[in-house]
Scaffold this active site. Sequence first.
Site, PDB file in Angstrom:
ATOM      1  N   ARG A  14       1.694  -4.304   6.511  1.00 42.80           N
ATOM      2  CA  ARG A  14       1.013  -3.255   5.738  1.00 42.80           C
ATOM      3  C   ARG A  14       1.790  -1.952   5.887  1.00 42.80           C
ATOM      4  O   ARG A  14       1.809  -1.352   6.955  1.00 42.80           O
ATOM      5  CB  ARG A  14      -0.434  -3.049   6.179  1.00 42.80           C
ATOM      6  CG  ARG A  14      -1.106  -1.989   5.310  1.00 42.80           C
ATOM      7  CD  ARG A  14      -2.597  -1.939   5.467  1.00 42.80           C
ATOM      8  NE  ARG A  14      -3.167  -1.153   4.380  1.00 42.80           N
ATOM      9  CZ  ARG A  14      -4.410  -1.211   3.975  1.00 42.80           C
ATOM     10  NH1 ARG A  14      -5.255  -2.027   4.560  1.00 42.80           N
ATOM     11  NH2 ARG A  14      -4.847  -0.467   2.988  1.00 42.80           N
ATOM     12  N   TRP A  58       2.621   7.992  -2.360  1.00 40.99           N
ATOM     13  CA  TRP A  58       4.060   8.186  -2.606  1.00 40.99           C
ATOM     14  C   TRP A  58       4.253   9.044  -3.861  1.00 40.99           C
ATOM     15  O   TRP A  58       5.047   9.978  -3.881  1.00 40.99           O
ATOM     16  CB  TRP A  58       4.727   6.823  -2.780  1.00 40.99           C
ATOM     17  CG  TRP A  58       6.204   6.855  -3.016  1.00 40.99           C
ATOM     18  CD1 TRP A  58       7.187   6.803  -2.071  1.00 40.99           C
ATOM     19  CD2 TRP A  58       6.863   6.943  -4.292  1.00 40.99           C
ATOM     20  NE1 TRP A  58       8.420   6.862  -2.678  1.00 40.99           N
ATOM     21  CE2 TRP A  58       8.253   6.952  -4.036  1.00 40.99           C
ATOM     22  CE3 TRP A  58       6.415   7.027  -5.605  1.00 40.99           C
ATOM     23  CZ2 TRP A  58       9.194   7.024  -5.051  1.00 40.99           C
ATOM     24  CZ3 TRP A  58       7.361   7.118  -6.631  1.00 40.99           C
ATOM     25  CH2 TRP A  58       8.731   7.104  -6.344  1.00 40.99           C
ATOM     26  N   ARG A  96      -0.251   8.735 -10.159  1.00 41.10           N
ATOM     27  CA  ARG A  96      -0.358   7.540  -9.303  1.00 41.10           C
ATOM     28  C   ARG A  96       0.332   6.327  -9.952  1.00 41.10           C
ATOM     29  O   ARG A  96       0.926   5.498  -9.273  1.00 41.10           O
ATOM     30  CB  ARG A  96      -1.847   7.207  -9.069  1.00 41.10           C
ATOM     31  CG  ARG A  96      -2.596   8.242  -8.248  1.00 41.10           C
ATOM     32  CD  ARG A  96      -4.063   7.845  -8.112  1.00 41.10           C
ATOM     33  NE  ARG A  96      -4.213   6.510  -7.555  1.00 41.10           N
ATOM     34  CZ  ARG A  96      -4.112   6.232  -6.252  1.00 41.10           C
ATOM     35  NH1 ARG A  96      -3.898   7.191  -5.388  1.00 41.10           N
ATOM     36  NH2 ARG A  96      -4.248   4.991  -5.828  1.00 41.10           N
ATOM     37  N   ASN A 104     -10.588  -3.040  -6.333  1.00 39.12           N
ATOM     38  CA  ASN A 104      -9.737  -2.102  -7.081  1.00 39.12           C
ATOM     39  C   ASN A 104     -10.277  -1.767  -8.472  1.00 39.12           C
ATOM     40  O   ASN A 104      -9.789  -0.819  -9.113  1.00 39.12           O
ATOM     41  CB  ASN A 104      -8.293  -2.631  -7.183  1.00 39.12           C
ATOM     42  CG  ASN A 104      -7.512  -2.519  -5.894  1.00 39.12           C
ATOM     43  OD1 ASN A 104      -6.609  -3.301  -5.623  1.00 39.12           O
ATOM     44  ND2 ASN A 104      -7.838  -1.543  -5.058  1.00 39.12           N
ATOM     45  N   ASP A 132       0.817  -1.225   0.000  1.00 35.72           N
ATOM     46  CA  ASP A 132       0.000   0.000   0.000  1.00 35.72           C
ATOM     47  C   ASP A 132       0.846   1.268   0.000  1.00 35.72           C
ATOM     48  O   ASP A 132       1.973   1.281   0.491  1.00 35.72           O
ATOM     49  CB  ASP A 132      -0.902  -0.025   1.245  1.00 35.72           C
ATOM     50  CG  ASP A 132      -2.041   0.966   1.133  1.00 35.72           C
ATOM     51  OD1 ASP A 132      -2.328   1.429   0.001  1.00 35.72           O
ATOM     52  OD2 ASP A 132      -2.654   1.282   2.162  1.00 35.72           O
ATOM     53  N   GLY A 133       0.245   2.319  -0.529  1.00 39.69           N
ATOM     54  CA  GLY A 133       0.872   3.654  -0.454  1.00 39.69           C
ATOM     55  C   GLY A 133       1.508   4.104  -1.759  1.00 39.69           C
ATOM     56  O   GLY A 133       2.150   5.161  -1.793  1.00 39.69           O
ATOM     57  N   SER A 138      -7.201  -5.971  -5.713  1.00 34.50           N
ATOM     58  CA  SER A 138      -8.328  -6.530  -4.958  1.00 34.50           C
ATOM     59  C   SER A 138      -9.603  -6.534  -5.797  1.00 34.50           C
ATOM     60  O   SER A 138      -9.682  -5.869  -6.844  1.00 34.50           O
ATOM     61  CB  SER A 138      -8.559  -5.711  -3.682  1.00 34.50           C
ATOM     62  OG  SER A 138      -9.197  -4.493  -4.006  1.00 34.50           O
TER      63      SER A 138
HETATM   64  C1  FPP Z   1      -2.010  -0.063  -3.309  1.00 37.32           C
HETATM   65  O1  FPP Z   1      -1.540   1.291  -3.270  1.00 37.32           O
HETATM   66  C2  FPP Z   1      -1.457  -0.730  -4.486  1.00 37.32           C
HETATM   67  C3  FPP Z   1      -2.187  -1.338  -5.467  1.00 37.32           C
HETATM   68  C4  FPP Z   1      -3.656  -1.373  -5.451  1.00 37.32           C
HETATM   69  C5  FPP Z   1      -1.533  -1.944  -6.655  1.00 37.32           C
HETATM   70  C6  FPP Z   1      -0.288  -2.718  -6.370  1.00 37.32           C
HETATM   71  C7  FPP Z   1       0.359  -3.022  -7.648  1.00 37.32           C
HETATM   72  C8  FPP Z   1       1.687  -3.035  -7.880  1.00 37.32           C
HETATM   73  C9  FPP Z   1       2.703  -2.840  -6.807  1.00 37.32           C
HETATM   74  C10 FPP Z   1       2.233  -3.202  -9.267  1.00 37.32           C
HETATM   75  C11 FPP Z   1       2.095  -4.553  -9.902  1.00 37.32           C
HETATM   76  C12 FPP Z   1       2.298  -5.732  -9.042  1.00 37.32           C
HETATM   77  C13 FPP Z   1       3.166  -6.747  -9.237  1.00 37.32           C
HETATM   78  C14 FPP Z   1       3.057  -7.958  -8.367  1.00 37.32           C
HETATM   79  C15 FPP Z   1       4.235  -6.718 -10.260  1.00 37.32           C
HETATM   80  P1  FPP Z   1      -2.578   2.454  -3.486  1.00 37.32           P
HETATM   81  O2  FPP Z   1      -2.654   2.765  -4.934  1.00 37.32           O
HETATM   82  O3  FPP Z   1      -3.889   2.101  -2.866  1.00 37.32           O
HETATM   83  O4  FPP Z   1      -1.888   3.631  -2.712  1.00 37.32           O
HETATM   84  P2  FPP Z   1      -2.628   4.840  -1.977  1.00 37.32           P
HETATM   85  O5  FPP Z   1      -3.363   4.236  -0.809  1.00 37.32           O
HETATM   86  O6  FPP Z   1      -1.494   5.692  -1.553  1.00 37.32           O
HETATM   87  O7  FPP Z   1      -3.532   5.485  -2.966  1.00 37.32           O
END
Ligand code: FPP
Length: 246
Positions: A194, A31, A39, A74, A26-27, A71
């Site tokens: 997390r 970031w 994003r 998502n 997450d994050g 998820s």
């Molecule tokens: C959560 O951060 C992250 C996700 C929903 C996507 C995760 C995907 C990757 C790291 C890239 C692809 C994965 C692999 C296994 C190669 P967020 O977007 O919810 O962050 P925020 O809470 O700061 O908005």
Amino acid sequence: MALFGKREEVQVDRERLPRHIAIIMDGNGRWAKGRGLPRTAGHAVGAETFRTIATYCRELGIEYLTVYAFSTENWKRSADEVGAIMGLLQKYLLEAVRDMEKEKVRFVFFGDLAPLSEELRELCRQVERDSAKFEGCQVNICLNYGGRDEIVQGAKAFARDCMAGKVDPERLTEEQFGGYLYSAGVPDPDLVIRPSGEERISNFLLWQSAYAEYYFTDVCWPDFDRAELRKAIGAYQGRSRRFGGV
Ligand code: FPP
């Protein structure tokens, strides 16, 4: 705890490692926003972090790593963001196919892959099939995954077996029911991490994390590195796990 330069370094006890680490990556969005970037740039760096952490887990001898990549909720994000995450996954998996004989990691997908593009779904199946022979480290990628959805899918499969006369509902045990979940055959996570400052479980491994130790940190996933993983493992090693006993 030893001190190296200015940075506090946690040493992990390699004799008492968690067998299974699960991570909510997450994050990424925050970031990126903090740096004036889109994003999707956060997800791109997050994908590299995943590579670093998966390699480190393998080097340490962690047997199972499970990551929450996408998820069931998502899909509510913009088409651009969903497309970017799927694109990063596809890139990662193509590289996994290329490097498979060197890395020797076994990949398994947890989740309902049906709504994915046919190309990505087939790639996931290919990676799963071709890497099934490796025994060192297993990486489970949760993709279109939801903990509640997993339990419902499992309940449906169990009900079908009941109707077919294969199982007796009165004799169902927790262990047997676990066999109907995506995680069938995988030990429960010992440590769930997390990053990003959020302290909730967000529908991740609801059944499996009944006795997991949780570790939260304010560091966002793109900044999570080997030292952060050592901190998480160090915190885990300082806990007393009683599993409901005394
Ligand atoms: C959560 O951060 C992250 C996700 C929903 C996507 C995760 C995907 C990757 C790291 C890239 C692809 C994965 C692999 C296994 C190669 P967020 O977007 O919810 O962050 P925020 O809470 O700061 O908005």
